[in-house]
Structure formats: structure tokens, C-alpha cells
Design an enzyme around this catalytic site. Structure first.
Site, PDB file in Angstrom:
ATOM      1  N   ARG A 255       0.935  -1.248   0.190  1.00  0.00           N
ATOM      2  CA  ARG A 255       0.100   0.012   0.004  1.00  0.00           C
ATOM      3  C   ARG A 255       0.625   1.233   0.151  1.00  0.00           C
ATOM      4  O   ARG A 255       1.345   1.847   1.016  1.00  0.00           O
ATOM      5  CB  ARG A 255      -0.772   0.006   1.215  1.00  0.00           C
ATOM      6  CG  ARG A 255      -2.059   1.047   1.168  1.00  0.00           C
ATOM      7  CD  ARG A 255      -2.579   1.119   2.626  1.00  0.00           C
ATOM      8  NE  ARG A 255      -1.675   1.812   3.572  1.00  0.00           N
ATOM      9  CZ  ARG A 255      -1.828   1.872   4.706  1.00  0.00           C
ATOM     10  NH1 ARG A 255      -2.570   0.784   5.451  1.00  0.00           N
ATOM     11  NH2 ARG A 255      -1.086   2.546   5.428  1.00  0.00           N
ATOM     12  N   HIS A 259      -3.999   4.546   4.490  1.00  0.00           N
ATOM     13  CA  HIS A 259      -4.873   3.772   4.482  1.00  0.00           C
ATOM     14  C   HIS A 259      -6.128   4.182   3.706  1.00  0.00           C
ATOM     15  O   HIS A 259      -6.763   3.507   3.036  1.00  0.00           O
ATOM     16  CB  HIS A 259      -5.343   3.353   5.959  1.00  0.00           C
ATOM     17  CG  HIS A 259      -6.453   2.549   5.784  1.00  0.00           C
ATOM     18  ND1 HIS A 259      -6.703   1.238   5.521  1.00  0.00           N
ATOM     19  CD2 HIS A 259      -7.815   2.781   6.643  1.00  0.00           C
ATOM     20  CE1 HIS A 259      -7.857   0.821   5.400  1.00  0.00           C
ATOM     21  NE2 HIS A 259      -8.562   1.579   6.377  1.00  0.00           N
ATOM     22  N   TYR A 268       3.423   5.777  11.437  1.00  0.00           N
ATOM     23  CA  TYR A 268       3.975   4.192  11.754  1.00  0.00           C
ATOM     24  C   TYR A 268       4.655   3.628  10.744  1.00  0.00           C
ATOM     25  O   TYR A 268       4.878   2.583  11.202  1.00  0.00           O
ATOM     26  CB  TYR A 268       2.537   3.565  12.046  1.00  0.00           C
ATOM     27  CG  TYR A 268       1.487   3.717  10.926  1.00  0.00           C
ATOM     28  CD1 TYR A 268       1.717   2.812  10.083  1.00  0.00           C
ATOM     29  CD2 TYR A 268       0.291   4.640  11.002  1.00  0.00           C
ATOM     30  CE1 TYR A 268       0.532   2.993   8.894  1.00  0.00           C
ATOM     31  CE2 TYR A 268      -0.542   4.598  10.131  1.00  0.00           C
ATOM     32  CZ  TYR A 268      -0.506   3.618   8.872  1.00  0.00           C
ATOM     33  OH  TYR A 268      -1.401   3.634   7.933  1.00  0.00           O
TER      34      TYR A 268
END
Length: 361
Positions: A255, A259, A268
Site C-alpha cells: 500500500r 490507508h 507508523y
């Protein structure tokens, strides 16, 4: 002590990160089949970029990007027949566009208008599913109907790596294995379930091996190689269509985006990890192969991008011109006869909405 069973998980890749063949290519690999795959991936990426821009400028409520995962959805779209059914999650725009879903319908959904899921060209495909893993149960139900009706049709359903930790996922696999249903489960393993890394989610060596407990064949493919994805999904679909049961395909990708537009992955995820992943993304590797084979030129690429941008702008204009959904839609599609208390709320909501419109004038 004796061994009673043994299992293995195969891995397939045809084009490496540099666009070089790793083995003999499938028979469908030729100019007239590769160009549509490349063009579909490129269109999907450009549409994806535009959708993010629309959200950033307040014209969409939120949006889940598919950046870096185009080969998975396009490979799926190229493997399905018109009569098959897609039960997607929220990163399958490539497959949806190939199956006839309109860009303005996808945009309308992300604006909060559920009529965007009422696809005009493929009305039997299921809506974009945001609740995690529920779509795989829907797929098992549809596949059961196909089997009972003795129809040579297949359901393809997708989910992310995070969904494989949900009970819905295991339940769907179990019934699909027990009843030998014509369904193909494709796991988009993009390495992140929002902020939960793949390695933190399960100790299983692969996600594909989760199929084994259900008596289903599981395999891995390079999800950045559209040739491998199409090869695996096409083979699994044919197996299902001929009554030989379900399959699980774990497509390994990454990815490259947040998100959703409500997320900030920089909190993160290490930048070095992202930089490495960009070196393996799907579009550049297929473009390299096409250029090496003289199937495509840089000039054709620039011209096609211009055409895509025009197509996207046209769809955006249609989306922006769509009327707002009626407030009564909140009430009108749940009951054959609306209960009295909800009918009172419907009347009140209608009045409040009209007042709001008057204040906006």
C-alpha cells in the site's frame, strides 16, 4: 509417529521488479492482451490520484486509495466473464472499471451517496464493502446459489490482509470448502491493516495457508505482476466454473498510500520501507517490459495519459452535476411498510432538510 498429511504453498511470478521474465510466460502474453492490462492499470492510477485531489478539496467525504495495488484489481477484472459476480472491498477500482462501473458512480459512493453502488452497466455486482470481511460471506452465499442452480458462473471476492483475521473470513472459507463452492478468494496483502503491520497480525508464514484448514487450495502470487495475477485468477476461476471448488490467492503487494485520506501512514511506517516498495510497483515493471518488446513507446504513453485525463475530467464533471440524494432515502429502503415511529422521523427529517436548504439560499 507417522505423517498423515502434508501441504505446500506455491508462489508465482512472471515479471520481476525490473520487468524481466523470470520463467516462460503464459500463452496469453502478447501485445494485444498486455496493452489493455497496462492501460487499465494506468487509467486506474490516474483516476485514483484525481479522487484523492477531490477529497483534499472538499468534493469527496473520504477515499481509499489503491496506489500500488492496481495489478491485483486489473488482473481480476481481466480474468472474469461478464456473467460472473464481483464481491469487492474498497480497493478494487481497476476490476470495477473493467466490468463497466462508471467513475462517477465510484465517486458518488465516496461522497456518501449509496446510489453510487447501483451500477448501471453491471447491476449484479455487489456494492463496495467497507465493513471488514463481510463481503466474503456474501460471496459464499452467491456461490451457493450458482451451485444450486447448476450455473457455470463464478464469484470473485477480495479482501485485505487484515480481513483474514476476521471470523467472517474463516466462516466463508469453511463453507466454501465443505460445499465445494464456485468462489475465488483473493487476498490483497498490501502489508498493512491500517496501522497494523502484516508481521504483527499473524504468525502464519503465509496468508494463503489459511485455506488449508478449509480444504481449499491456497497459493501466493506476486501482486505487483499483473501477468501472474491474471494467470492465477483465471486458472482458479476455470477450476471453480467446472465444479472443482474454491481457491484462495494471496497477492503480495504494498500500500503506497495512506490507508484512506483520513490516515497519515508517516506516523507508523518508515520512509525507507515506502521507498523500497516504490521500486517494485506494478505499472513501471509492465511499462518496462512493453518498451523492451517494442509493444509501446514513450510518445504513446504520453498520448494515452492525456486521453485518460480527459476521460477522468468528463466523469468528474458528471459526478459534480449529480443531484443530492433525497433525505427520505434514509428511510425508504428498509421496510415494505415503514413503522409508525420511523415514519414520524421521516416527516421530521424532511422538514428539517427543507429548512436547511432554505437557509442555504
Amino acid at each position: 509417529m507417522s505423517e498423515v498429511a502434508s501441504f505446500s504453498i506455491d508462489y508465482t511470478c512472471f515479471l520481476d521488479a525490473n520487468g524481466k521474465p523470470t520463467q516462460d510466460l503464459p500463452s496469453f502474453v502478447k501485445k494485444e492482451t498486455l496493452l489493455p492490462l497496462y492501460q487499465a492499470m494506468l487509467l486506474t492510477r490516474l483516476f485514483d490520484s484525481k479522487a484523492v485531489t477531490l477529497q483534499r478539496t472538499g468534493k469527496l467525504n473520504t477515499y481509499a486509495s489503491t496506489l500500488g495495488q492496481e495489478a491485483i484489481s486489473v488482473g481480476i477484472g481481466a480474468s472474469m466473464r461478464k456473467e460472473d459476480i464481483l464481491c469487492p472491498f474498497y480497493r478494487d477500482y481497476g476490476a470495477q472499471l473493467m466490468r463497466g462501473v462508471k467513475m462517477q458512480e465510484i465517486l458518488s459512493f465516496w461522497k456518501g451517496n449509496e446510489w453510487g453502488n447501483h451500477f448501471s452497466e453491471c447491476p449484479n455486482d455487489f456494492p463496495i464493502c467497507v465493513p471488514i470481511a463481510t463481503q466474503v460471506l456474501h460471496a459464499a452465499g452467491v456461490a451457493t446459489a450458482f451451485k444450486l442452480r447448476k450455473q457455470a458462473r463464478v464469484v470473485v471476492t477480495t479482501c485485505g490482509d487484515g480481513a483474514t483475521s476476521e471470523g467472517d473470513f474463516y466462516e466463508a472459507l469453511n463453507i466454501a470448502g465443505a460445499w465445494q463452492l464456485p468462489v475465488v478468494f483473493v487476498i490483497n496483502n498490501n502489508q498493512w491493516a491500517i496501522s497494523t503491520a502484516r508481521k504483527a497480525q499473524t504468525h502464519a508464514q503465509t496468508l494463503a495457508q489459511k485455506a488449508i484448514a478449509a480444504g481449499i487450495q491456497g497459493e501466493q502470487v506476486d501482486g505487483n505482476d499483473v501477468v501472474a495475477v491474471r494467470f492465477a485468477v483465471e486458472r482458479a476461476a476455470e477450476k471453480a466454473r467446472t465444479g472443482k471448488g474454491s481457491s484462495v490467492i494471496e497477492a503480495l503487494s504494498y500500500r503506497l498510500s495512506d490507508h484512506t485520506t483520513a490516515d497519515d501512514a508517516a506516523r507508523y511506517r518508515a520512509s525507507e520501507e515506502l521507498q523500497h516498495a516504490y521500486k517494485e510497483e506494478p505499472i513501471s515493471r509492465l511499462r518496462t517490459y512493453l518498451l523492451d518488446q517494442s509493444y509501446w513507446t514513450e510518445e504513446e504513453d504520453k498520448h494515452f495519459i492525456q486521453q485518460c485525463n480527459l476521460t477522468i475530467e468528463n466523469a468528474v464533471n458528471k459526478y459534480l452535476a449529480l443531484p443530492k440524494p433525497a433525505i427520505t432515502d434514509l428511510f425508504d429502503y428498509h421496510f415494505a411498510q415503514l413503522p409508525a415511529d420511523l415514519n414520524e422521523q421521516r416527516i421530521e427529517a424532511t422538514a428539517l432538510f427543507k429548512l436547511h436548504e432554505m437557509l442555504e439560499l
